[in-house]
Design an enzyme around this catalytic site. Structure first.
Site, PDB file in Angstrom:
ATOM      1  N   ASP A  60      -2.667  19.250 -16.784  1.00  0.00           N
ATOM      2  CA  ASP A  60      -3.188  17.953 -17.224  1.00  0.00           C
ATOM      3  C   ASP A  60      -2.766  17.787 -18.677  1.00  0.00           C
ATOM      4  O   ASP A  60      -3.306  18.433 -19.576  1.00  0.00           O
ATOM      5  CB  ASP A  60      -4.714  17.928 -17.084  1.00  0.00           C
ATOM      6  CG  ASP A  60      -5.335  16.613 -17.537  1.00  0.00           C
ATOM      7  OD1 ASP A  60      -4.653  15.842 -18.241  1.00  0.00           O
ATOM      8  OD2 ASP A  60      -6.509  16.366 -17.207  1.00  0.00           O
ATOM      9  N   LYS A 116      -4.870   6.398 -20.677  1.00  0.00           N
ATOM     10  CA  LYS A 116      -5.039   6.867 -22.049  1.00  0.00           C
ATOM     11  C   LYS A 116      -3.780   6.599 -22.871  1.00  0.00           C
ATOM     12  O   LYS A 116      -3.398   5.450 -23.054  1.00  0.00           O
ATOM     13  CB  LYS A 116      -5.434   8.342 -22.024  1.00  0.00           C
ATOM     14  CG  LYS A 116      -6.588   8.670 -21.067  1.00  0.00           C
ATOM     15  CD  LYS A 116      -7.838   7.885 -21.350  1.00  0.00           C
ATOM     16  CE  LYS A 116      -9.064   8.398 -20.612  1.00  0.00           C
ATOM     17  NZ  LYS A 116      -9.005   8.302 -19.152  1.00  0.00           N
ATOM     18  N   ARG A 176       0.835  -1.211   0.000  1.00  0.00           N
ATOM     19  CA  ARG A 176       0.000   0.000   0.000  1.00  0.00           C
ATOM     20  C   ARG A 176       0.863   1.252   0.000  1.00  0.00           C
ATOM     21  O   ARG A 176       0.454   2.308  -0.486  1.00  0.00           O
ATOM     22  CB  ARG A 176      -0.949  -0.006   1.205  1.00  0.00           C
ATOM     23  CG  ARG A 176      -1.908   1.185   1.225  1.00  0.00           C
ATOM     24  CD  ARG A 176      -3.073   0.917   2.159  1.00  0.00           C
ATOM     25  NE  ARG A 176      -2.647   0.694   3.529  1.00  0.00           N
ATOM     26  CZ  ARG A 176      -2.508   1.654   4.452  1.00  0.00           C
ATOM     27  NH1 ARG A 176      -2.765   2.915   4.121  1.00  0.00           N
ATOM     28  NH2 ARG A 176      -2.148   1.363   5.680  1.00  0.00           N
ATOM     29  N   TYR A 228     -11.764  18.216 -18.219  1.00  0.00           N
ATOM     30  CA  TYR A 228     -12.312  16.903 -17.909  1.00  0.00           C
ATOM     31  C   TYR A 228     -13.364  17.046 -16.813  1.00  0.00           C
ATOM     32  O   TYR A 228     -13.080  17.551 -15.723  1.00  0.00           O
ATOM     33  CB  TYR A 228     -11.196  15.953 -17.473  1.00  0.00           C
ATOM     34  CG  TYR A 228     -11.733  14.647 -16.925  1.00  0.00           C
ATOM     35  CD1 TYR A 228     -12.600  13.862 -17.676  1.00  0.00           C
ATOM     36  CD2 TYR A 228     -11.402  14.222 -15.644  1.00  0.00           C
ATOM     37  CE1 TYR A 228     -13.116  12.684 -17.169  1.00  0.00           C
ATOM     38  CE2 TYR A 228     -11.906  13.044 -15.128  1.00  0.00           C
ATOM     39  CZ  TYR A 228     -12.754  12.286 -15.893  1.00  0.00           C
ATOM     40  OH  TYR A 228     -13.283  11.123 -15.380  1.00  0.00           O
TER      41      TYR A 228
END
Length: 384
Positions: free
Chosen positions: A174, A199, A50, A102
């Site tokens: 971004d 993507k 983690r 987005y």
């Protein structure tokens, strides 16, 4: 590989590491916990999956190198990266962001603003001057996309960085649709780069991932790292390995998609049933000159079409395609088409007549023929 170009770094993707087996690709290390010595001391660099793991760290090393950053953090989705980044900011942080971006990220920023966690300013003028005006009113973080999704305005990152820094703000870019084979925002003055790794970076539609790359590994960055641990948003080793696997072909995939998209955009621009083609590679694009300067490895595979008709006509076009698949995402090997306003839902501000296309790796002539036929078929249905 000191001084190697981005294409070389991604093509070899850490195969230069010393592997006892001589393998030319990095291995997957799935362990969730790591051994300690008799006095409780760690035998290596890892405690628990983690927190971090060897395969995740391998991917982060490549991602930091190709974006020219000091460090990178990998998350199990793009929204997990956005969430951790803003969770690490002090309460009341002043954030500016564009009206068109987005929608998932903007929805999250609006929610944080409504709860008083941040103070959000949305700027409506979707160009560099709009950002300059917004940060002039006071900001700590300027969050932008370039190009903006799904209208593909291009913000001048260097000018944006200068404006943000002059106002005492950090610039986060971004750069999902402009990966580092074409744009490296940190080189242009940005402080942090965000990618949806699902993507172009992965490129095979089989991983969800988010990436943050920083120009400075400081206490604020370590707080983001701490948030990733607390939120449990590190990816699995297998997803990190898949991202590395896909990353190796980023350069050739992106250039092929860019070439086909430019052909398709130029062709469809002459269609009388299309009001406007939104694509930074076209000379008709209002920020084409900025795109030429900023997107040095191609203009990408993302095109939006403003159709001469209603949202129903857009839906008819998407239903009539055979080569394009009607689905939501981008950057994969397959070409996708969607009626964006319907995907975003009733609160969308996107024009109802906008179609968003993600051009993949199919033959460009097949894509052109498919779209021409779909538009003709949709219009036959409307006129019938």
């Amino acid at each position: 590989m000191t001084g190697a170009g981005v294409d070389t770094l991604i093509a070899q993707a850490l195969s230069d590491l010393e592997e006892p087996s001589g393998a030319v690709v990095p291995a997957i290390q799935p362990a969730t916990t790591f051994e300690r010595g008799p006095d409780g001391e760690l035998l290596g660099d890892y405690i628990y999956r983690r927190n971090d793991s060897p395969t995740v760290r391998a991917a982060e090393t490549v991602l930091a190198k190709i974006d020219g950053g000091e460090d990178a953090l990998l998350f199990n989705s793009g929204m997990a990266a956005v969430t951790a980044f803003f969770a690490a900011q002090p309460r009341g942080t002043r954030v500016v962001a564009p009206r068109v971006m987005y929608h998932g990220a903007q929805d999250w920023l609006r929610r944080l603003d409504s709860r008083g966690d941040i103070t959000l300013t949305i700027f409506d003028r979707l160009d560099t001057e709009g950002l300059v005006e917004a940060v002039g009113g006071g900001a700590d973080i300027a969050w932008i996309e370039s190009p903006l999704n799904p209208t593909w305005e291009v913000i001048d990152i260097e000018a944006a960085a200068n404006a943000a820094h002059a106002a005492g703000a950090r610039l986060v870019v971004d750069s999902t649709v402009a990966p580092p084979v074409t744009t490296r925002p940190l080189d242009l003055g940005a402080d942090v780069v965000f990618h949806s790794g699902s993507k172009y970076l992965n490129g095979h539609s089989d991983v969800t991932a988010g990436v943050l790359v920083t120009d400075l590994d400081d206490s604020g960055w370590q707080e983001v790292r701490s948030m990733r641990v607390s939120l449990g948003s590190a990816p699995s080793p297998f997803d990190a390995w898949l991202l590395l696997r896909g990353l190796r072909t980023l350069g050739v995939r992106y250039r092929r998609a860019s070439e086909s998209a430019l052909r398709l955009a130029g062709h469809i621009e002459s269609d009388d049933h299309i009001e406007r083609v939104l694509y930074p590679g076209l000379p008709s694009h209002p920020q084409h000159d900025i795109a030429v300067r900023q997107m040095t490895g191609g203009f990408g595979g993302m095109i939006s079409l403003l159709v001469d008709g209603s949202g129903d006509v857009c839906a008819e076009i998407t239903a009539a395609t055979d080569v394009f698949t009607t689905a939501t995402s981008l950057g994969g090997t397959e070409s996708l088409i969607e009626h964006r306003a319907r995907v975003e839902g009733p609160n969308s501000i996107i024009p109802q007549n906008l179609l968003r296309l993600s051009v993949g790796l199919e033959d460009a002539d097949d894509l052109i023929t498919d779209l021409d036929k779909a538009i003709a078929k949709a219009l036959e249905g409307v006129l019938r």
